[in-house]
Write an enzyme that holds these catalytic residues in place. Structure first.
Site, mmCIF file in Angstrom:
data_model
loop_
_atom_site.group_PDB
_atom_site.id
_atom_site.type_symbol
_atom_site.label_atom_id
_atom_site.label_comp_id
_atom_site.label_asym_id
_atom_site.label_seq_id
_atom_site.Cartn_x
_atom_site.Cartn_y
_atom_site.Cartn_z
ATOM 1 C CE LYS A 65 -13.281 5.558 -18.019
ATOM 2 N NZ LYS A 65 -13.645 6.874 -17.521
ATOM 3 N NE ARG A 101 -2.907 0.299 3.302
ATOM 4 C CZ ARG A 101 -2.426 0.800 4.460
ATOM 5 N NH1 ARG A 101 -2.134 2.080 4.551
ATOM 6 N NH2 ARG A 101 -2.262 0.030 5.504
ATOM 7 C CE1 TYR A 133 -16.992 8.904 -15.654
ATOM 8 C CE2 TYR A 133 -16.513 9.199 -13.333
ATOM 9 C CZ TYR A 133 -16.840 8.384 -14.391
ATOM 10 O OH TYR A 133 -17.011 7.043 -14.179
ATOM 11 C CG ASP A 173 -10.461 14.063 -15.460
ATOM 12 O OD1 ASP A 173 -9.845 13.512 -16.397
ATOM 13 O OD2 ASP A 173 -11.366 13.500 -14.822
HETATM 14 C C1 LIG Z 1 -13.881 7.365 -16.218
HETATM 15 C C2 LIG Z 1 -13.557 8.748 -15.813
HETATM 16 C C3 LIG Z 1 -13.243 9.057 -14.477
HETATM 17 C C4 LIG Z 1 -13.310 8.035 -13.367
HETATM 18 O O1 LIG Z 1 -12.347 7.064 -13.531
HETATM 19 P P1 LIG Z 1 -12.460 5.552 -12.920
HETATM 20 O O2 LIG Z 1 -11.173 4.953 -13.333
HETATM 21 O O3 LIG Z 1 -13.651 4.930 -13.550
HETATM 22 O O4 LIG Z 1 -12.611 5.716 -11.452
HETATM 23 C C5 LIG Z 1 -12.885 10.360 -14.180
HETATM 24 N N1 LIG Z 1 -12.852 11.315 -15.129
HETATM 25 C C6 LIG Z 1 -13.161 11.059 -16.416
HETATM 26 C C7 LIG Z 1 -13.108 12.158 -17.405
HETATM 27 C C8 LIG Z 1 -13.524 9.770 -16.799
HETATM 28 O O5 LIG Z 1 -13.841 9.531 -18.079
#
Ligand SMILES: *Cc1c(COP(=O)(O)O)cnc(C)c1O
Length: 402
Positions: free
Chosen positions: A218, A68, A121, A193
């Site tokens: 993603k 961790r 998101y 983000d």
């Molecule tokens: C999918 C997504 C998230 C969240 O990510 P996870 O890996 O599913 O927790 C945050 N921001 C954006 C723009 C996303 O597409």
């Protein structure tokens, strides 16, 4: 963080992004000279005098103690992402949401104020609406495209401006250099983000952002088989975020880290293909009479086209479009697809399709969706790396025009 005689492959010299994607961070195992990063599937590491002393001195982040806290396979991912973003330090997490929530918990304290884009998101929106107020953090949501609105929302207690560099599903851009100026003037940090753009298409730190966040689930991993997240920022901020990761427990598992590092090796060539296929698909859609509108920053019809040319070196793999006939026609279109999957994710090598009205934005009333620009018939496609002719062929037959 990696102790022993193992060397960390900090990529030497000013390498290009394809080289960094392949080589940066990869763990060099001096015992076996393995070319790929080994999976250190272990919860813990043997204690040494040095480690015991470090624990007493409170410098545990530098040592291998317990997974961790840190693990060489996990570290390889973080180092690769830091190199790709051109940042000082990085941490990887068990999900994008763990990265976002741990970062906010580290930067924001009770009494602090956050200014965020409203165009977010869904998971992040819920975090801001439900969790941050409970932590004593005030949140103001703004239209981040209006710099005046952002500037007016700033208070002496504002600690962070939060935006997504390319939004879901309409691909609105954040003017990162302008927002960074506002953040500097307001004495707060700009967090971005950057999930949709990836460091191949844009490096927010070089445009003035302080913190970059990713859902690695993603494009970064790219194979639709790992949930992970990352933050890249200055070392001084990384230390505080790492403590939140320890306490909230959102660390990445070594096996998932192995898959993520392996996936990222092809990030540059995958993104080049995503960019190319999405551009071709968007242009084809724009010429089709059954489509009412197409949203893609690589099209001249995009409302922020000149900003897109300035801030992005590629326009990404996500395209949104409106099918004539509204949500019912869009749902029929999705059901007729043969190759493309209807699935609530994006950024995989496979092409995916979703309808915001019954997935990401299902919680909103139709009028609320209209207000944020999500009109009836809207489809979001995450264009994969298949042959473009096959992707377009499937869309064509599902629209009922082939
Ligand atoms: C999918 C997504 C998230 C969240 O990510 P996870 O890996 O599913 O927790 C945050 N921001 C954006 C723009 C996303 O597409």
């Amino acid at each position: 963080m990696v102790g022993g005689d193992a060397k960390r492959a900090r990529s030497p010299g000013p390498n290009g992004l394809s080289t960094l994607a392949v080589r940066a961070g990869s763990y060099k195992d001096s015992a076996t000279r393995a070319i790929s990063t080994p999976i250190f599937q272990t919860t813990t590491f043997g204690l040494t005098d040095e480690v015991v002393e470090a624990m007493a001195a409170g410098t545990v982040r530098e040592h291998l103690i317990y997974t961790r806290y840190g693990n060489p396979t996990v570290r390889a991912c973080a180092d690769k992402i830091a190199a790709l973003e051109g940042g000082e330090g990085s941490l990887v997490f068990s999900s994008g949401m763990a990265a976002i929530s741990s970062t906010m918990a580290a930067v924001l304290s009770p009494g602090d104020h956050l200014v965020s884009s409203r165009d977010l998101y869904g998971g992040t929106f819920a975090l801001l609406e439900r969790e941050l107020p409970q932590m004593g953090v005030d949140v103001t949501l703004v239209d981040a495209a209006s710099l005046d609105e952002v500037s007016d929302a700033l208070r002496p207690s504002t600690r962070m401006i939060y935006v997504e560099s390319l939004t879901n599903p309409l691909l609105h851009l954040a003017d990162i250099p302008a927002l960074a100026k506002l953040a500097r003037r307001g004495g707060c940090v700009l967090a971005v983000d950057a999930t949709f753009a990836t460091p191949i298409n844009q490096q927010p730190l070089k445009l003035g952002a302080d913190i970059v966040l990713h859902s690695c689930s993603k494009f970064l991993n790219g194979h639709s088989d790992v949930i992970a997240g990352a933050v890249v920022t200055r070392d001084e901020l990384v230390a505080g975020i790492w403590e939140k990761m320890l306490r909230f427990g959102g660390c990445l598992d070594p096996h998932a880290a192995y898959l993520l590092e392996r996936g990222m090796k092809t990030l540059a060539i995958r993104m080049a293909r995503h960019n190319e296929n999405a551009q071709t698909t968007a242009e084809w859609l724009e010429r089709n009479a059954r489509i009412a509108a197409v949203y893609y920053p690589g099209l001249d019809s995009h409302p922020q086209r000149s900003l897109a040319k300035k801030l992005l070196s590629g326009y990404g793999g996500v395209v949104a479009f409106e099918v004539r006939g509204g949500d019912e026609a869009a749902w029929m279109f999705v059901q007729r697809l043969r190759l493309l999957d209807a699935a609530a994710s994006l950024g995989g090598v496979e092409s995916f399709v979703t309808l915001p009205f019954n997935t990401s934005h299902a919680a909103l009333a139709p009028e609320e969706r209209e207000r944020i620009g999500i009109r009836p018939g809207l489809v979001r496609i995450s264009v994969g790396i298949e042959d473009p002719g096959d992707i377009i062929g499937d869309i064509e037959q599902a629209l009922g025009c082939a």
